[in-house]
Design a protein around this motif. Structure first.
Motif, mmCIF file in Angstrom:
data_model
loop_
_atom_site.group_PDB
_atom_site.id
_atom_site.type_symbol
_atom_site.label_atom_id
_atom_site.label_comp_id
_atom_site.label_asym_id
_atom_site.label_seq_id
_atom_site.Cartn_x
_atom_site.Cartn_y
_atom_site.Cartn_z
ATOM 1 N N LEU A 67 -7.516 -0.309 -7.229
ATOM 2 C CA LEU A 67 -7.833 -0.257 -5.774
ATOM 3 C C LEU A 67 -7.187 -1.099 -5.117
ATOM 4 N N ILE A 68 -6.933 -0.861 -3.949
ATOM 5 C CA ILE A 68 -6.289 -1.525 -2.828
ATOM 6 C C ILE A 68 -6.577 -1.412 -1.424
ATOM 7 N N ASN A 69 -6.743 -2.244 -0.666
ATOM 8 C CA ASN A 69 -7.211 -1.724 0.600
ATOM 9 C C ASN A 69 -5.845 -2.085 1.740
ATOM 10 N N SER A 70 -6.211 -1.756 2.943
ATOM 11 C CA SER A 70 -4.957 -1.753 4.011
ATOM 12 C C SER A 70 -4.668 -3.123 3.915
ATOM 13 N N ASP A 71 -5.322 -4.107 3.941
ATOM 14 C CA ASP A 71 -4.798 -5.512 4.079
ATOM 15 C C ASP A 71 -3.982 -6.112 2.981
ATOM 16 N N ILE A 72 -4.373 -5.520 1.906
ATOM 17 C CA ILE A 72 -3.593 -5.945 0.745
ATOM 18 C C ILE A 72 -2.484 -5.024 0.445
ATOM 19 N N ALA A 73 -2.267 -3.924 0.938
ATOM 20 C CA ALA A 73 -1.084 -2.904 1.119
ATOM 21 C C ALA A 73 -0.272 -3.872 1.842
ATOM 22 N N ARG A 74 -0.587 -4.379 2.918
ATOM 23 C CA ARG A 74 0.521 -4.984 3.978
ATOM 24 C C ARG A 74 0.822 -6.245 3.249
ATOM 25 N N HIS A 75 -0.007 -7.083 2.484
ATOM 26 C CA HIS A 75 0.298 -8.245 1.535
ATOM 27 C C HIS A 75 1.596 -7.835 0.858
ATOM 28 N N LEU A 76 1.249 -6.812 -0.019
ATOM 29 C CA LEU A 76 2.482 -6.273 -1.013
ATOM 30 C C LEU A 76 3.465 -5.758 -0.283
ATOM 31 N N HIS A 77 3.547 -5.019 0.932
ATOM 32 C CA HIS A 77 4.712 -4.875 1.816
ATOM 33 C C HIS A 77 5.383 -6.146 2.309
ATOM 34 N N GLN A 78 4.594 -7.120 2.484
ATOM 35 C CA GLN A 78 5.326 -8.423 2.901
ATOM 36 C C GLN A 78 6.295 -8.846 1.586
ATOM 37 N N ASN A 123 -2.155 4.575 5.992
ATOM 38 C CA ASN A 123 -3.123 3.850 6.912
ATOM 39 C C ASN A 123 -2.996 2.588 7.224
ATOM 40 N N SER A 124 -2.308 1.745 6.555
ATOM 41 C CA SER A 124 -2.138 0.555 6.809
ATOM 42 C C SER A 124 -1.009 0.402 7.834
ATOM 43 N N GLY A 125 -0.107 1.488 8.225
ATOM 44 C CA GLY A 125 0.831 1.357 9.213
ATOM 45 C C GLY A 125 2.093 1.050 8.567
ATOM 46 N N ILE A 126 2.139 1.109 7.256
ATOM 47 C CA ILE A 126 3.499 0.963 6.277
ATOM 48 C C ILE A 126 4.118 2.356 6.537
ATOM 49 N N ASN A 127 5.621 2.390 6.750
ATOM 50 C CA ASN A 127 6.494 3.463 6.741
ATOM 51 C C ASN A 127 6.943 3.753 5.224
ATOM 52 N N LEU A 128 6.284 4.761 4.431
ATOM 53 C CA LEU A 128 6.673 4.982 3.252
ATOM 54 C C LEU A 128 8.432 5.555 3.079
ATOM 55 N N SER A 129 8.705 6.033 4.184
ATOM 56 C CA SER A 129 10.317 6.410 3.990
ATOM 57 C C SER A 129 11.205 5.073 3.799
#
Length: 272
Positions: free
Chosen positions: A211-222, A249-255
C-alpha cells in the motif's frame, strides 16, 4: 519510638521469611507461575526492600533501595517485545500492597503499634512501591521507544534492499508498506549508496508493495528525480492498477516514467 524500633528489628531479623511470604502470596493470589530464577530474584529484591524499610523506620529517611529500582527496570525490559504488555507487571502491584498491608497489620497488632505508627509504616511502604511502579512504567516507555525505532530502522533497510544484477545495473525491490519513514530512509540512505556504487540504471520494482498513499507516491517520484539528477536512469516495474491509480491521483504524470510489467522486461530493454 521504642515500639517502632522493635518493629524495625523484627523486619530486619525476618527479612527472608517475610520476602518469601510476599512473593508466594502475590503468586497465589494471582494464580501465577513464574520461572524459579525469577522467583528467587523477586525474593532477593524483597529481602533488600524489607531490610531497607526496617532501617528507614529508625532513621526516618524516605528513600528507595537501588535494587528495587533495577528490579523494576528489568521487569519492564522483559516486556519490551512485539507481544509484551506492561500490564502483566503492573497488575502485580495491587496484590503486593494488599499482602504488605496484611503482614504489617499482623505485626502492628503483635507489637501494639498506635494507629499513627501503623499509618506511618504503610505510607512508607506505599511510597516505595509507587516509586517502583513509576520506574517500571518509565523504563518500559523508554525501552519501547528504542525498540520501535530500532525495529523501524531494520524494517526500512529490509523494505528497500539494493540488488546488483550486473555492472551498472541494480534492482531496488520496494517491499511491504512504504510510509514516510521508509521513504525518507530511501532518500537519505539508499540513494547515496546507489551513487557510491556507480550504478547507471536502477529498476524500482513496486510488485512487493502492499500500500502507498499520494504523499508517499510523491516522495518516491522525488527519489526518482534525484536519481536522474545524479545521472542514474530509473525504470519502474510491477505497478499494479491500484498503485498506478494512486500515483496518478497524486498528480504524477505516468507518461514521464519509464515503466515495464516486470523486472525481466526492464532488463531485456537494457540489454537491447
Amino acid at each position: 519510638m521504642n515500639v517502632i524500633f522493635n518493629v524495625s528489628n523484627h523486619l530486619i531479623d525476618n527479612t527472608e521469611s517475610l520476602a518469601e511470604e510476599i512473593v508466594d502470596g502475590v503468586l497465589y493470589s494471582m494464580k501465577l507461575e513464574i520461572p524459579l530464577w525469577e522467583k528467587k530474584q523477586a525474593i532477593e529484591m524483597y529481602i533488600e526492600f524489607i531490610n531497607f524499610l526496617g532501617d528507614s523506620l529508625i532513621i526516618e529517611e524516605e528513600k528507595i533501595p537501588e535494587t528495587l529500582v533495577e528490579w523494576s527496570k528489568n521487569n519492564a525490559a522483559r516486556q519490551v517485545s512485539p507481544k509484551g504488555k506492561i500490564s502483566e507487571i503492573l497488575v502485580r502491584y495491587p496484590p503486593t500492597r494488599e499482602i504488605f498491608t496484611d503482614i504489617m497489620t499482623k505485626i502492628s497488632i503483635d507489637f501494639g503499634l498506635t494507629l499513627e505508627d501503623y499509618a506511618f509504616i504503610i505510607k512508607r511502604i506505599n511510597n516505595m512501591l509507587d516509586i517502583s511502579l513509576n520506574e517500571t512504567v518509565f523504563a518500559f516507555e523508554r525501552l519501547s521507544d528504542e525498540y520501535k525505532e530500532e525495529t523501524q530502522r531494520e524494517l526500512a533497510e529490509l523494505s528497500a534492499p539494493i540488488v546488483l544484477i550486473k555492472e551498472g545495473i541494480a534492482v531496488l525491490p520496494l517491499i511491504g508498506i512504504i510510509d514516510s519513514y521508509r521513504a525518507n530512509h530511501i532518500m537519505e540512505k539508499i540513494v547515496p549508496k546507489i551513487a557510491e556504487l556507480q550504478i547507471r540504471y536502477v529498476i524500482a520494482d513496486f510488485s512487493g508493495i502492499f500500500l502507498i498513499n499520494s504523499d508517499i507516491a510523491r516522495h518516491l517520484h522525488q527519489i526518482g528525480q534525484m536519481l536522474n539528477l545524479l545521472g542514474i536512469q530509473t525504470l519502474t516495474t510491477g505497478l499494479r492498477p491500484d498503485l498506478a491509480k494512486t500515483i496518478v491521483n497524486s498528480g504524477i504524470n505516468l507518461s514521464e516514467i519509464t515503466t515495464f510489467a516486470n523486472v525481466k522486461q526492464a532488463l531485456e530493454s537494457l540489454n537491447q
